[in-house]
Design an enzyme around this catalytic site. Structure first.
Site, PDB file in Angstrom:
ATOM      1  N   HIS A  57     -28.314 -22.177 104.098  1.00 46.19           N
ATOM      2  CA  HIS A  57     -29.622 -21.833 103.532  1.00 46.19           C
ATOM      3  C   HIS A  57     -29.729 -20.316 103.328  1.00 46.19           C
ATOM      4  CE1 HIS A  57     -31.525 -25.833 103.622  1.00 46.19           C
ATOM      5  NE2 HIS A  57     -30.672 -26.046 104.620  1.00 46.19           N
ATOM      6  N   TYR A 325     -27.830 -21.335 115.019  1.00 43.60           N
ATOM      7  CA  TYR A 325     -28.732 -20.349 114.419  1.00 43.60           C
ATOM      8  C   TYR A 325     -28.582 -18.996 115.114  1.00 43.60           C
ATOM      9  CZ  TYR A 325     -31.225 -24.329 112.266  1.00 43.60           C
ATOM     10  OH  TYR A 325     -31.581 -25.453 111.559  1.00 43.60           O
TER      11      TYR A 325
END
Length: 334
Positions: A57, A325
């Site tokens: 993303h 992440y």
């Protein structure tokens, strides 16, 4: 699903745009002692090394607004974000893949993402991370890593059945999940799903497992493949700021409530559509940030960043996402 369609759904274009051999070998030669490190290394091999960008993303746009909770939300959770007052939010919409220049209308840009950082006055922040898939392709971090590794080994010259075809055969939920990805006319005209289960906790300690569903007030508007292909390469990231300059964009934040027996630890299993949907409130985005690229580099959305009144479930993907992440954030912050 044909082999050609499968390759497109599984980032076929990304394979053609993968890192040069030297970069890829460097990525996989790193100390990959954890599943999360192996996952990020595989993403780097597929998408290349793009300093300052997310491993997945990578392309997106940051906007701001507010969340106004419903009265019913406060009956399900004691979290301050649901206490009644409007809460400021920072929101990031995004395309899939780690390719910062991917065309917004490309099939590989699906699923799109919507991440929200709630910032109540008491400082008890809450992050919500969703995407446009109706459910997730795999159930664990190890399976997600294995899917990515299979993609790296499934170039045009791979022996048939390729590693990714073998993976799909062994994990039938994966092609079904990927088939739910669709391209919208706007980031503000797509439904986003929290594929992981979380738990709402009220003042009396009652626990309610749920999954997020974020629905555009204006309704979904999905493009055909031909219409999506005809769009400009940045039509989604450009349309959102332009739209907000004219009027706010709103979403209903819903909680799909689990019934006894519904799987909370397997994101590949969607709950039946007859499950109760509770309106938690309205998310309204009102303006784009002045410098989205700078803002998104500093933003970190963590699924376990939760206030008192909301907890993670037993879904192992939540911790897997948190670890990945964190690694991705550390790299882009260097």
């Amino acid at each position: 699903m044909t082999h050609t369609t499968l390759r497109r759904a599984l980032l076929g274009a990304a394979l053609m745009l993968a890192a040069p051999a030297a970069v890829a070998q460097k990525a996989l030669a790193q100390d990959a002692s954890s599943t999360a490190e192996q996952t990020i290394a595989a993403m780097t091999k597929i998408f290349g090394d793009h300093p300052g960008k997310r491993s997945n993303h990578a392309k997106g746009v940051v906007v701001e607004g507010s969340f106004t909770p419903s009265k019913e939300a406060a009956t399900l959770s004691k979290a301050s974000v649901f206490s009644g007052a409007a809460v400021p939010v920072t929101v990031r919409f995004s395309d899939a893949t780690g390719l910062p220049q991917i065309p917004d209308g490309a099939p590989e840009a699906n699923p799109h993402g919507l991440s929200i950082k709630f910032k109540p006055a008491d400082g008890a922040e809450m992050d919500v991370v969703t995407n446009s898939l109706k459910f997730f392709p795999v159930a664990t971090g190890e399976e997600f890593r294995d899917l990515l590794v299979a993609i790296t080994r499934s170039g045009p010259d791979a022996q048939k059945p390729s590693p990714v075809e073998q993976f799909m055969a062994a994990h039938p939920a994966a092609p079904r999940a990927l088939a739910t990805a669709r391209t919208p006319s706007s980031f503000g005209r797509q439904t986003y799903n929290g594929v992981n289960a979380f738990v709402l906790i009220d003042a009396a300690g009652k626990r309610t497992p749920f999954r997020y569903r974020i629905v555009p007030v204006a309704g979904e508007e999905i493009l055909s493949a031909d219409d999506a292909k005809a769009k400009g390469p940045n039509y989604l990231v450009e349309e959102m700021p332009a739209s907000l300059a004219k009027a706010p964009v709103s979403f209903r934040v819903l909680a799909q409530i689990a019934q006894p027996g519904d799987a909370t630890k397997d994101a590949t299993i969607p709950w039946p559509e007859d499950r109760r949907l509770v309106d938690l409130g309205t998310l309204t985005v009102t303006k784009a940030v002045p410098d989205s690229e700078t803002a998104e580099k500093a933003l970190l959305f963590m699924p376990n960043n939760l206030p008192d009144g909301v907890e993670v479930s037993d879904d192992p993907l939540i911790d897997a996402r948190v670890q990945a992440y964190a690694i991705s954030f550390g790299r882009r912050s260097q």
